[in-house]
Design a protein around this motif. Structure first.
Motif, short mmCIF file in Angstrom:
data_model
loop_
_atom_site.label_atom_id
_atom_site.label_comp_id
_atom_site.label_asym_id
_atom_site.label_seq_id
_atom_site.Cartn_x
_atom_site.Cartn_y
_atom_site.Cartn_z
N SER A 122 0.82 -1.22 0.00
CA SER A 122 0.00 0.00 0.00
C SER A 122 0.85 1.26 0.00
O SER A 122 0.40 2.33 -0.45
CB SER A 122 -0.93 0.02 1.22
N ASN A 123 2.08 1.15 0.50
CA ASN A 123 2.96 2.31 0.59
C ASN A 123 4.11 2.26 -0.42
O ASN A 123 5.04 3.07 -0.33
CB ASN A 123 3.51 2.43 2.02
N ASN A 124 4.01 1.32 -1.38
CA ASN A 124 5.04 1.19 -2.43
C ASN A 124 6.44 1.12 -1.83
O ASN A 124 7.38 1.77 -2.32
CB ASN A 124 4.95 2.37 -3.41
N ALA A 125 6.59 0.34 -0.77
CA ALA A 125 7.88 0.23 -0.07
C ALA A 125 8.55 -1.10 -0.40
O ALA A 125 7.97 -2.16 -0.27
CB ALA A 125 7.66 0.34 1.44
N GLY A 126 9.79 -1.01 -0.83
CA GLY A 126 10.55 -2.21 -1.12
C GLY A 126 11.58 -1.92 -2.22
O GLY A 126 11.49 -0.88 -2.89
N PRO A 127 12.57 -2.78 -2.38
CA PRO A 127 12.76 -4.05 -1.66
C PRO A 127 13.24 -3.85 -0.23
O PRO A 127 13.92 -2.87 0.07
CB PRO A 127 13.83 -4.76 -2.50
N VAL A 128 12.86 -4.78 0.64
CA VAL A 128 13.22 -4.72 2.05
C VAL A 128 14.38 -5.65 2.31
O VAL A 128 14.35 -6.82 1.93
CB VAL A 128 12.02 -5.11 2.94
N ARG A 129 15.44 -5.13 2.94
CA ARG A 129 16.61 -5.94 3.25
C ARG A 129 16.78 -6.16 4.76
O ARG A 129 17.47 -7.08 5.18
CB ARG A 129 17.88 -5.29 2.69
N ARG A 130 16.20 -5.30 5.56
CA ARG A 130 16.32 -5.45 7.00
C ARG A 130 14.97 -5.17 7.66
O ARG A 130 14.28 -4.22 7.30
CB ARG A 130 17.35 -4.47 7.59
N ILE A 131 14.62 -6.01 8.62
CA ILE A 131 13.46 -5.77 9.48
C ILE A 131 13.95 -5.77 10.91
O ILE A 131 14.63 -6.70 11.34
CB ILE A 131 12.36 -6.83 9.28
N VAL A 132 13.64 -4.71 11.63
CA VAL A 132 14.00 -4.60 13.04
C VAL A 132 12.72 -4.71 13.85
O VAL A 132 11.77 -3.96 13.63
CB VAL A 132 14.69 -3.25 13.33
N SER A 133 12.68 -5.67 14.76
CA SER A 133 11.46 -5.92 15.52
C SER A 133 11.64 -5.64 17.00
O SER A 133 12.56 -6.15 17.64
CB SER A 133 11.00 -7.37 15.33
N SER A 134 10.72 -4.81 17.54
CA SER A 134 10.65 -4.58 18.98
C SER A 134 9.40 -5.24 19.55
O SER A 134 9.00 -4.95 20.68
CB SER A 134 10.60 -3.07 19.27
N LEU A 135 8.80 -6.13 18.78
CA LEU A 135 7.58 -6.81 19.24
C LEU A 135 7.90 -7.78 20.37
O LEU A 135 8.95 -8.44 20.35
CB LEU A 135 6.94 -7.57 18.08
N PRO A 136 7.02 -7.90 21.34
CA PRO A 136 7.24 -8.85 22.45
C PRO A 136 6.89 -10.27 22.03
O PRO A 136 5.86 -10.83 22.45
CB PRO A 136 6.29 -8.32 23.54
N LEU A 137 7.74 -10.87 21.20
CA LEU A 137 7.42 -12.18 20.63
C LEU A 137 7.07 -13.23 21.68
O LEU A 137 6.15 -14.02 21.49
CB LEU A 137 8.60 -12.68 19.79
N LEU A 138 7.81 -13.25 22.78
CA LEU A 138 7.62 -14.30 23.76
C LEU A 138 6.26 -14.21 24.46
O LEU A 138 5.79 -15.21 25.01
CB LEU A 138 8.74 -14.27 24.80
N SER A 139 5.65 -13.05 24.44
CA SER A 139 4.34 -12.90 25.10
C SER A 139 3.18 -13.08 24.12
O SER A 139 2.02 -13.04 24.53
CB SER A 139 4.24 -11.53 25.79
N LEU A 140 3.50 -13.28 22.84
CA LEU A 140 2.45 -13.47 21.84
C LEU A 140 2.08 -14.94 21.72
O LEU A 140 2.93 -15.82 21.92
CB LEU A 140 2.93 -12.96 20.47
N PRO A 141 0.82 -15.24 21.36
CA PRO A 141 0.44 -16.63 21.10
C PRO A 141 1.30 -17.21 19.98
O PRO A 141 1.70 -16.50 19.06
CB PRO A 141 -1.03 -16.52 20.67
N ARG A 142 1.57 -18.50 20.07
CA ARG A 142 2.43 -19.15 19.07
C ARG A 142 1.92 -18.94 17.65
O ARG A 142 2.71 -18.68 16.73
CB ARG A 142 2.52 -20.65 19.38
N SER A 143 0.61 -19.03 17.45
CA SER A 143 0.06 -18.88 16.11
C SER A 143 0.31 -17.48 15.56
O SER A 143 0.67 -17.31 14.38
CB SER A 143 -1.45 -19.18 16.11
#
Length: 209
Positions: free
Chosen positions: A110-131
């Protein structure tokens, strides 16, 4: 602590009090952690994009820009509308999207963004459901280029992505450093797709359990 940092901490805390499990941390990432994360992002071509998942109040965003990442080549996803509005005011040149990481491909298209080479995540993965964790990681590696990687930090002592999930997605994990002076201390991990040589040797051990 500067005025800007104090305001960010107070605002971040107010959002954490509303949804502690979704925010993941009671305060923004510290300078030691953001510098460690920014230091892992290098060798981007002029037309490459970087995506940040879970922008918060912009601690990581600021470190990336200070490390030389062009703000007009950045997309920051933040599901909390108040936080995403904060980010738009703080970083007017950055593309800030109010949305979920589970729909990353759609947001980038939707934002015409790419190509993407790096993704930086601050999401709390361990507290999210596995799915949900599985969907987010699948979306991330669906948009990353051949040599792209995902940078994720975690407050836990072990890899935030289980071996089973890594094997299912065909990715490797590498611990790249620990920000001991962060509160709490945080480990930074790099995840990459298996290269052709590794794919030909599925029995090869990975660098994290």
């Amino acid at each position: 602590m500067g005025l800007r940092t104090a305001r960010e901490e107070i605002f971040f805390l107010s959002r954490w009090l509303r949804a502690p499990l979704k925010t993941g941390s009671v305060r923004p990432s510290g300078r030691d952690l953001t510098r460690l994360i920014a230091g892992t992002v290098a060798d981007l071509a002029p037309d490459d994009w970087i995506v940040e998942l879970g922008g918060g109040t912009g601690a990581v965003t600021r470190a990336l820009i200070e490390n030389g990442i062009a703000p007009d080549r950045m997309v920051v996803l933040e599901r909390d509308r108040a936080l995403s509005d904060w980010l738009r005011r703080a970083f007017p040149e950055v593309t800030v999207v109010t949305g979920d990481a589970e729909h990353l491909q759609r947001h980038l298209a939707s934002n015409n963004a790419g190509p993407v080479r790096r993704i930086v995540s601050s999401l709390p993965l361990l507290s999210l459901p596995r799915s949900q964790r599985s969907v987010i990681l699948a979306e991330a590696f669906a948009v990353l280029g051949e040599n792209g990687c995902l940078i994720q930090y975690s407050y836990g002592p072990s890899c935030p992505v289980s071996r089973t999930l890594r094997d299912g997605l065909g990715i490797n994990a590498k611990h790249v450093g620990t920000a001991w002076r962060n509160l709490p201390p945080a480990r930074v991990w790099k995840f990459k797709k298996h290269d052709s040589e590794q794919a030909a040797r599925p029995g090869q051990r990975q660098s994290a359990a």
